[in-house]
Enzyme design. Structure first.
Site, mmCIF file in Angstrom:
data_model
loop_
_atom_site.group_PDB
_atom_site.id
_atom_site.type_symbol
_atom_site.label_atom_id
_atom_site.label_comp_id
_atom_site.label_asym_id
_atom_site.label_seq_id
_atom_site.Cartn_x
_atom_site.Cartn_y
_atom_site.Cartn_z
ATOM 1 N N ARG A 1 0.867 -1.174 0.000
ATOM 2 C CA ARG A 1 0.000 0.000 0.000
ATOM 3 C C ARG A 1 0.902 1.221 0.000
ATOM 4 N NH1 ARG A 1 -3.440 -2.795 -1.528
ATOM 5 N NH2 ARG A 1 -5.501 -3.215 -0.626
ATOM 6 N N GLU B 1 -4.156 7.218 -3.849
ATOM 7 C CA GLU B 1 -4.646 6.761 -5.158
ATOM 8 C C GLU B 1 -6.008 7.382 -5.455
ATOM 9 O OE1 GLU B 1 -4.567 2.479 -5.384
ATOM 10 O OE2 GLU B 1 -2.507 2.421 -4.662
ATOM 11 N N HIS C 1 -1.682 0.224 -9.802
ATOM 12 C CA HIS C 1 -2.286 -0.766 -8.912
ATOM 13 C C HIS C 1 -2.817 -1.979 -9.707
ATOM 14 C CE1 HIS C 1 -4.148 -1.151 -4.657
ATOM 15 N NE2 HIS C 1 -3.913 -2.339 -5.181
#
Ligand SMILES: O=CC(=O)O
Length: 377
Positions: free
Chosen positions: A290, A319, A337
Site C-alpha cells: 500500500r 490513489e 495498482h
C-alpha cells in the site's frame, strides 16, 4: 416466489461481480441480493438511514466500491443496519475497513488472502527487474525519440545528442530485503531466489519459523533479521526493540527492499526520512503493498538526493493521485495498482469472497476472517 423470496437472507452487494458469475448465481439461489441505488458516500449514508438495507445479513464489497461508500470508517460502519454481521471484502488488503469499528459492533470481516500471492509477486518481480535495470528511463527515452539520439538525420545534423539511461544492475548475488513476509513475500522469495539467484532477508513482527521451513523445503533459504535472539517469543513484538533493531538491519543490509506488509496505524509511513537515511546509498525499492506504508514525499526527496537509486511502484499514498515528483522522475517505474489484475487472479479472489458469503449464510462463520478478529470466530 413471494414467501420463498422473503425467507431467503438478504445480502448487500457493494460493487459488481465481474468474473465469478456462476458462483454468484449459486448465491442468488440461496439469498436475496440488495443493491444500493446511490452513487456517492452522502447518498449512500442517506440510503442506509432510510432503512433500505435493513435486515441484510452481510455486505459483499469490492475494492472499487470505496468510490461509492468512501472508507468503511466509524461513521459508515455505525450507519449500517444492526442486522449486518459480516463484511466480505474482495481483496487481500483491507485497510479501507476500520476493523476496531467492526469488532465493536460485532461485525466480522473477511479478506481473500493467498488468492493474490502469485500475481502480486509477479508484479513485484517485474518492478524489481525494471527498477534495477532502469527500464523505465530507457522506455521513456525511446518513446520521446531520444534513444541513441533519435533519428539518424537528426543525429547527423547535430540536432539531438545521445541519451542512454545509466547502466543497470544485475539482481544475481544481491540481497533482497522483504519487509512483511506473508504469502506474497514468500512467493516473491521463491521467485527471486530461483530465477534471479538473489539472497533474501526478511523481517516480520514475529519470526515465521514455519514459513522458513516451507521455503527451505522448496530449496530457498531466507534469513530473519529481527533482533538478536533465536526466540520468536522475545523478539519482534509490536513496537519492541527486536523489531526496531531488525528494521535497522534490513534497511542497512538490503540492495533491494520490497514492501509487502499490510497498511494499518502501526505501519503507516514505516519508511520515512530516518529510514531512508539508514539504507545503503543507491538502494532500489519495490512497493506492491500500500502506498502509505512509505512516506511518498520523503521518497521523492530520497530519489532526488540519489539515496534511493530507483523505485518500482504499484501503489500510491493517495490513489489515484500520484505525487508529481514521482511522475517526473525517470528512475521511477510506475504501474497503476495492477498487482492482482489478471483474469485468473481476479476470478480466484471473487470466488474466494463468494465462498465466505456462502459460509456466513450456511454456517454462520467465515472461511478467512481477518487476523485481528480470529478470536471472534
Ligand atoms: O491490492 C490488492 C489487494 O489488496 O488485494
Amino acid at each position: 416466489m413471494g414467501s420463498e423470496e422473503s425467507q431467503k437472507p438478504k445480502i448487500l452487494l457493494l460493487g459488481t461481480i465481474e468474473h465469478a458469475h456462476e458462483a454468484w448465481r449459486q448465491i442468488e439461489a440461496i439469498a436475496e441480493v440488495v443493491k444500493p441505488v446511490s452513487t456517492d458516500r452522502t447518498s449512500f449514508l442517506e440510503e442506509c438511514a432510510s432503512g433500505a438495507f435493513s435486515s441484510c445479513l452481510l455486505a459483499y464489497r469490492t475494492f472499487d466500491s470505496t468510490s461509492l461508500t468512501g472508507p468503511l470508517d466509524q461513521t459508515l460502519i455505525s450507519s449500517l443496519p444492526p442486522s449486518i454481521k459480516y463484511i466480505i471484502h474482495v481483496g487481500a488488503g483491507y485497510d479501507a475497513i476500520s476493523i476496531p469499528a467492526c469488532s465493536a459492533r460485532g461485525i466480522r470481516v473477511s479478506n481473500t488472502p493467498s488468492a493474490v500471492d502469485e500475481a502480486t509477486a509477479d508484479c513485484a518481480l517485474f518492478l524489481l527487474l525494471g527498477a534495477m535495470r532502469n527500464f523505465n528511463a530507457g522506455m521513456t527515452a525511446l518513446r520521446s525519440g531520444e534513444w541513441r539520439g533519435g533519428s539518424k538525420e537528426e543525429v547527423e545534423k547535430g540536432e539531438k545528442k545521445t541519451v542512454m539511461p545509466v547502466l543497470g544492475r544485475d539482481p544475481r548475488g544481491k540481497t533482497l530485503g522483504i519487509l512483511g513476509m506473508g504469502g506474497i513475500g514468500k512467493c516473491l522469495a521463491r521467485k527471486v531466489a530461483g530465477a534471479f539467484g538473489m539472497r533474501v532477508k526478511y523481517l516480520n513482527r514475529k519470526r515465521d519459523v514455519e514459513g522458513e521451513g516451507e521455503l527451505r523445503d522448496s530449496g530457498v533459504e531466507v534469513e530473519w533479521v529481527g533482533g538478536t535472539s533465536e526466540s520468536s517469543d522475545d523478539e519482534g513484538k509490536e513496537g519492541g526493540n527486536g523489531f526496531e533493531e531488525g528494521l535497522k538491519r534490513l534497511l542497512q543490509e538490503s540492495d533491494v527492499l520490497s514492501l509487502n506488509l499490510p497498511l494499518n496505524p502501526q505501519t503507516r509511513h514505516i519508511i520515512s526520512h530516518n529510514e531512508f537515511a539508514l539504507m545503503k546509498r543507491g538502494i532500489v525499492i519495490i512497493n506492491t503493498a500500500r502506498g502509505a506504508v512509505m512516506d511518498e514525499s520523503a521518497l521523492v526527496d530520497a530519489l532526488e538526493s540519489g539515496q534511493v537509486h530507483s523505485v518500482g511502484l504499484d501503489v500510491y499514498e493517495n490513489e489515484p493521485e500520484i505525487h508529481p515528483g514521482l511522475l517526473a522522475n525517470p528512475n521511477v517505474m510506475l504501474v497503476p495498482h495492477m498487482g492482482t489484475w489478471t483474469v485468473e487472479t481476479e476470478t480466484k479472489m471473487e470466488e474466494w469472497a463468494i465462498s465466505n458469503v456462502r459460509m456466513a449464510i450456511e454456517e454462520g462463520r467465515l472461511r478467512s476472517i481477518v487476523p485481528e478478529q480470529r478470536g471472534m470466530q
